[in-house]
Design a protein around this motif. Structure first.
Motif, PDB file in Angstrom:
ATOM      1  N   SER A 154      33.716  49.419  53.131  1.00 50.23           N
ATOM      2  CA  SER A 154      34.072  50.731  52.570  1.00 50.23           C
ATOM      3  C   SER A 154      32.848  51.598  52.283  1.00 50.23           C
ATOM      4  CB  SER A 154      34.884  50.561  51.290  1.00 50.23           C
ATOM      5  OG  SER A 154      35.896  49.614  51.505  1.00 50.23           O
ATOM      6  N   HIS A 197      41.784  49.114  58.732  1.00 55.28           N
ATOM      7  CA  HIS A 197      41.330  48.238  57.645  1.00 55.28           C
ATOM      8  C   HIS A 197      41.919  46.854  57.837  1.00 55.28           C
ATOM      9  CE1 HIS A 197      41.162  46.770  53.418  1.00 55.28           C
ATOM     10  NE2 HIS A 197      40.046  47.472  53.388  1.00 55.28           N
ATOM     11  N   SER A 268      43.924  44.588  47.974  1.00 59.21           N
ATOM     12  CA  SER A 268      42.820  45.535  48.226  1.00 59.21           C
ATOM     13  C   SER A 268      42.258  46.117  46.945  1.00 59.21           C
ATOM     14  CB  SER A 268      43.207  46.682  49.172  1.00 59.21           C
ATOM     15  OG  SER A 268      43.445  46.163  50.450  1.00 59.21           O
ATOM     16  N   ALA A 269      42.991  46.033  45.856  1.00 56.74           N
ATOM     17  CA  ALA A 269      42.502  46.435  44.533  1.00 56.74           C
ATOM     18  C   ALA A 269      43.413  45.738  43.535  1.00 56.74           C
ATOM     19  CB  ALA A 269      42.581  47.951  44.379  1.00 56.74           C
ATOM     20  N   ALA A 270      43.004  45.736  42.276  1.00 59.60           N
ATOM     21  CA  ALA A 270      43.791  45.010  41.272  1.00 59.60           C
ATOM     22  C   ALA A 270      45.137  45.696  41.042  1.00 59.60           C
ATOM     23  CB  ALA A 270      43.011  44.959  39.972  1.00 59.60           C
ATOM     24  N   GLU A 289      50.640  39.038  44.700  1.00 61.01           N
ATOM     25  CA  GLU A 289      49.311  39.634  44.803  1.00 61.01           C
ATOM     26  C   GLU A 289      48.375  38.682  45.518  1.00 61.01           C
ATOM     27  OE1 GLU A 289      47.566  41.175  41.203  1.00 61.01           O
ATOM     28  OE2 GLU A 289      45.852  41.991  42.293  1.00 61.01           O
ATOM     29  N   ARG A 290      47.569  39.256  46.386  1.00 62.33           N
ATOM     30  CA  ARG A 290      46.572  38.450  47.090  1.00 62.33           C
ATOM     31  C   ARG A 290      45.227  39.141  46.990  1.00 62.33           C
ATOM     32  NH1 ARG A 290      44.199  41.688  49.473  1.00 62.33           N
ATOM     33  NH2 ARG A 290      44.690  42.857  51.271  1.00 62.33           N
ATOM     34  N   TYR A 291      44.172  38.363  47.194  1.00 59.41           N
ATOM     35  CA  TYR A 291      42.806  38.881  47.080  1.00 59.41           C
ATOM     36  C   TYR A 291      42.114  38.720  48.432  1.00 59.41           C
ATOM     37  CZ  TYR A 291      37.785  38.244  46.286  1.00 59.41           C
ATOM     38  OH  TYR A 291      36.429  38.285  46.390  1.00 59.41           O
ATOM     39  N   GLY A 292      41.491  39.769  48.880  1.00 54.25           N
ATOM     40  CA  GLY A 292      40.826  39.685  50.180  1.00 54.25           C
ATOM     41  C   GLY A 292      39.662  40.639  50.282  1.00 54.25           C
ATOM     42  N   SER A 293      39.059  40.650  51.449  1.00 56.65           N
ATOM     43  CA  SER A 293      37.928  41.536  51.707  1.00 56.65           C
ATOM     44  C   SER A 293      37.686  41.569  53.215  1.00 56.65           C
ATOM     45  CB  SER A 293      36.726  41.007  50.941  1.00 56.65           C
ATOM     46  OG  SER A 293      35.550  41.194  51.651  1.00 56.65           O
ATOM     47  N   THR A 294      37.042  42.632  53.663  1.00 54.59           N
ATOM     48  CA  THR A 294      36.759  42.779  55.084  1.00 54.59           C
ATOM     49  C   THR A 294      36.065  41.539  55.637  1.00 54.59           C
ATOM     50  OG1 THR A 294      36.492  45.138  54.702  1.00 54.59           O
ATOM     51  CG2 THR A 294      35.576  44.273  56.754  1.00 54.59           C
ATOM     52  N   VAL A 313      45.789  36.310  40.897  1.00 59.00           N
ATOM     53  CA  VAL A 313      45.883  36.322  42.366  1.00 59.00           C
ATOM     54  C   VAL A 313      46.112  34.926  42.938  1.00 59.00           C
ATOM     55  CG1 VAL A 313      44.602  38.462  42.728  1.00 59.00           C
ATOM     56  CG2 VAL A 313      43.364  36.302  42.548  1.00 59.00           C
ATOM     57  N   ASP A 377      32.469  39.536  43.685  1.00 60.62           N
ATOM     58  CA  ASP A 377      33.571  39.715  42.736  1.00 60.62           C
ATOM     59  C   ASP A 377      33.532  38.607  41.697  1.00 60.62           C
ATOM     60  OD1 ASP A 377      34.929  41.959  43.913  1.00 60.62           O
ATOM     61  OD2 ASP A 377      35.502  40.610  45.546  1.00 60.62           O
ATOM     62  N   ILE A 389      41.071  37.955  38.808  1.00 61.52           N
ATOM     63  CA  ILE A 389      39.898  38.732  39.217  1.00 61.52           C
ATOM     64  C   ILE A 389      39.444  39.597  38.049  1.00 61.52           C
ATOM     65  CG2 ILE A 389      39.006  40.434  40.882  1.00 61.52           C
ATOM     66  CD1 ILE A 389      40.063  38.096  42.419  1.00 61.52           C
ATOM     67  N   ARG A 392      34.315  43.761  40.246  1.00 63.78           N
ATOM     68  CA  ARG A 392      33.055  43.633  40.973  1.00 63.78           C
ATOM     69  C   ARG A 392      31.938  43.275  39.997  1.00 63.78           C
ATOM     70  NH1 ARG A 392      33.145  42.984  45.844  1.00 63.78           N
ATOM     71  NH2 ARG A 392      31.125  43.934  46.251  1.00 63.78           N
ATOM     72  N   LYS A 481      41.576  52.957  46.621  1.00 60.60           N
ATOM     73  CA  LYS A 481      40.685  52.318  45.644  1.00 60.60           C
ATOM     74  C   LYS A 481      39.839  53.380  44.946  1.00 60.60           C
ATOM     75  CE  LYS A 481      39.288  48.572  47.732  1.00 60.60           C
ATOM     76  NZ  LYS A 481      38.555  47.469  48.297  1.00 60.60           N
TER      77      LYS A 481
HETATM   78  P1  AMP Z   1      37.633  45.685  51.367  1.00 66.72           P
HETATM   79  O1  AMP Z   1      36.502  45.013  52.069  1.00 66.72           O
HETATM   80  O2  AMP Z   1      37.701  47.156  51.560  1.00 66.72           O
HETATM   81  O3  AMP Z   1      38.946  45.016  51.674  1.00 66.72           O
HETATM   82  O4  AMP Z   1      37.381  45.484  49.810  1.00 66.72           O
HETATM   83  C1  AMP Z   1      37.295  44.200  49.290  1.00 66.72           C
HETATM   84  C2  AMP Z   1      37.218  44.259  47.797  1.00 66.72           C
HETATM   85  O5  AMP Z   1      38.440  44.748  47.242  1.00 66.72           O
HETATM   86  C3  AMP Z   1      37.032  42.914  47.163  1.00 66.72           C
HETATM   87  O6  AMP Z   1      35.688  42.470  47.229  1.00 66.72           O
HETATM   88  C4  AMP Z   1      37.524  43.182  45.746  1.00 66.72           C
HETATM   89  O7  AMP Z   1      36.515  43.808  44.984  1.00 66.72           O
HETATM   90  C5  AMP Z   1      38.660  44.165  45.973  1.00 66.72           C
HETATM   91  N1  AMP Z   1      39.970  43.493  45.950  1.00 66.72           N
HETATM   92  C6  AMP Z   1      40.701  43.072  46.988  1.00 66.72           C
HETATM   93  N2  AMP Z   1      41.849  42.503  46.586  1.00 66.72           N
HETATM   94  C7  AMP Z   1      41.847  42.556  45.225  1.00 66.72           C
HETATM   95  C8  AMP Z   1      42.749  42.145  44.196  1.00 66.72           C
HETATM   96  N3  AMP Z   1      43.912  41.571  44.476  1.00 66.72           N
HETATM   97  N4  AMP Z   1      42.378  42.353  42.910  1.00 66.72           N
HETATM   98  C9  AMP Z   1      41.208  42.948  42.605  1.00 66.72           C
HETATM   99  N5  AMP Z   1      40.322  43.371  43.529  1.00 66.72           N
HETATM  100  C10 AMP Z   1      40.633  43.185  44.827  1.00 66.72           C
END
Ligand code: AMP
Length: 500
Positions: A154, A197, A268-270, A289-294, A313, A377, A389, A392, A481
């Motif tokens: 991002s 994305h 993608s965000a909380a 809810e799931r947690y991820g990143s690029t 998450v 994170d 979570i 950051r 975000k």
């Molecule tokens: P991106 O690479 O654009 O997908 O952004 C990834 C970042 O989004 C992660 O490193 C987190 O900081 C944030 N993120 C993704 N999922 C969550 C979630 N479920 N809760 C809080 N933050 C999240």
């Protein structure tokens, strides 16, 4: 071994050629489309190992270009369609695509030059269904370690980096979600997340193709049509970012039900706990809810069978390992303590594009020599509830030596009537180093003093924002975000809304 997304597409096209994959397009048609488009992309100059940039809105041509590019052996660079001059030029200069696929709207921002051809998505869409075009034949199937996509992070801090994910990564990412979320060929996903994305592409589209399911692709998220479609039972799954769920809650008429939708996913965000709870109360649905990143697609998810606790998450996805490490040393933190999320698994990206220094800095190595991606994170772990979570690492506010996790404070702010959205950041302070302050979007009759009094009852005093800045609209990126660096700029420029 994990199949690639292309292998999955071919297998479904052979076994169930007429099953629908993308809106009204069947698996056999989608396979043929990808091979025809691959042939034309080759004609346009795209060679194996080259980059194909796709700079366009969600539409069928995006999917054909993406799959055609993969078939041709290229690395597909998905470019945020909102990017203009400096972001766009940075990506084009860094990734050096041989071919750029554009839409009518985005064409004006890119020009052809030596070594870079432009193709129009309208043409790609014509090629896809043109029987007269001979499909690409004889191209070797990509290997698991070959680059498949390049997605630029991002870039809210500094120059964005291109994360290179391989065919093996994409297959592993989709496989884990298909297994964890019980995704089957009888599912239909309503997808209005951008395909540029990893949430839209790596989860939404690739998950669909690996499951042999169907995706209904929307150019953008609009609450009313999405509510109507879900209420009419057109889909069994919906993936969104938290702001989409806020809009759905605002726009859905009383009594609306989503009875055919078996899974709502947020990421993608909380997801604010208050939104999770209100969704459950109004629609009888517990959002997963799931947690991820690029860089690694997805690592943590609430369990499908639940319970799904608001604000958490969940647990690692199949084949993904997660641990919490000291941000400086990557050594495991003590049970119950907050640490940096470290991720290991077949889902983790290969490298930042042409940036060995950044790649090196992104990983920690354990005693067995295994590499762990340092997510940046913070989280805590509880054996019953899973991971929570905290936000950051860079956004942690340290006030008078105490840690203030913005997400916790934002969750409390959102429970206060009249606050529609909130973002907490640290403001430099001579006495305490930093103090937490909040930017809030508010509605009619909002009473800042009452809000602060309520917060003082609910939060430890060092966590209570020392100022509430009222703002018409928080700055957000294309994924919804909040862009906190821009809030910090507002503070230093001294042009925030009204100081209460
Ligand atoms: P991106 O690479 O654009 O997908 O952004 C990834 C970042 O989004 C992660 O490193 C987190 O900081 C944030 N993120 C993704 N999922 C969550 C979630 N479920 N809760 C809080 N933050 C999240």
């Amino acid at each position: 071994m994990t199949r690639s997304v292309l292998d999955a597409l071919d297998a479904h096209a052979a076994a169930r050629p007429d099953a629908l994959a993308l809106d009204g397009v069947s698996y056999a048609q989608l396979r043929d489309a990808s091979l025809r488009v691959a042939a034309r992309l080759r004609d346009a100059g795209l060679r194996p190992g080259d980059r194909l940039a796709v700079y366009a809105e969600n539409r069928p041509g995006f999917v054909y270009a993406y799959l055609g590019g993969l078939r041709a052996g290229a690395v597909v660079v998905t470019v945020n369609v909102l990017y203009r001059s400096s972001d766009l030029q940075h990506i084009l200069t860094d990734a050096t695509p041989t071919v750029v696929a554009v839409s009518e709207a985005s064409a004006q921002f890119v020009s052809a030059q030596d070594g870079r051809a432009i193709v129009q998505l309208a043409d790609v869409e014509r090629w896809a269904h043109d029987d007269a075009i001979a499909p690409l034949a004889g191209a070797p199937a990509p290997q698991p370690d070959d680059g498949a996509i390049l997605i630029y992070t991002s870039g809210t801090t500094g120059r964005s980096k291109g994360a290179l994910l391989t065919h093996g990564n994409l297959g592993a990412i989709a496989d884990a979600l298909v297994e964890a979320w019980r995704w089957t060929a009888s599912d239909t996903l309503l997808l209005s997340l951008p395909l540029f994305h990893v949430h839209g592409l790596g989860a939404g589209l690739n998950g669909t193709l690996v499951a042999g399911a169907r995706v209904l692709l929307r150019e953008r998220f609009e609450a009313q049509p999405v509510v109507a479609s879900l209420a009419a039972g057109e889909a069994t799954m919906f993936f969104g970012v938290p702001t989409m769920y806020v809009r759905i809650l605002e726009q859905a008429a009383p009594g609306v039900r989503f009875d055919r939708v078996r899974l709502f996913v947020s990421g993608s965000a909380a997801l604010p706990a208050s939104v999770h709870e209100e969704f459950a109360r109004r629609f009888g649905v517990s959002i997963l809810e799931r947690y991820g990143s690029t860089e690694f697609g997805f690592a943590l998810s609430n369990r499908y069978e639940g319970p799904r606790h608001a604000g958490t998450v969940g647990f690692p996805l199949p084949k993904v390992e997660v641990r919490l490490g000291d941000p400086a040393t990557a050594a495991d933190v003590a049970p119950g303590e907050a640490g940096e999320i470290l991720v290991h698994g077949p889902n983790v990206f290969k490298a930042y594009w042409r940036n060995d220094a950044a790649t090196g800095a992104a990983f920690a190595h354990d005693a067995q020599g295994r590499r762990w991606y340092k997510s940046g994170d913070l989280a805590t772990f509880d054996p019953e509830r899973g991971y929570t979570i905290n936000g950051r690492l860079k956004e942690l506010v340290i006030s008078g030596g105490f840690n203030v996790y913005p997400i916790e404070v934002e969750d409390e702010l959102l429970r206060i009537p009249g606050i529609r959205a909130a973002a907490v950041i640290g403001q430099p302070d001579p006495a305490r180093g930093e103090i937490p302050v909040a930017f809030v979007e508010t509605g009619e009759g909002f009473d800042a003093e009452r809000a602060l009094a309520t917060l003082r009852e609910r939060l430890a005093s060092f966590k209570v924002p020392k100022h509430l800045y009222l703002i018409d609209a928080l700055p957000r990126n294309a994924m919804g975000k909040v862009e906190k660096p821009r809030l910090r700029e507002l503070l230093t420029a001294r042009v925030p809304g009204r100081l209460s």
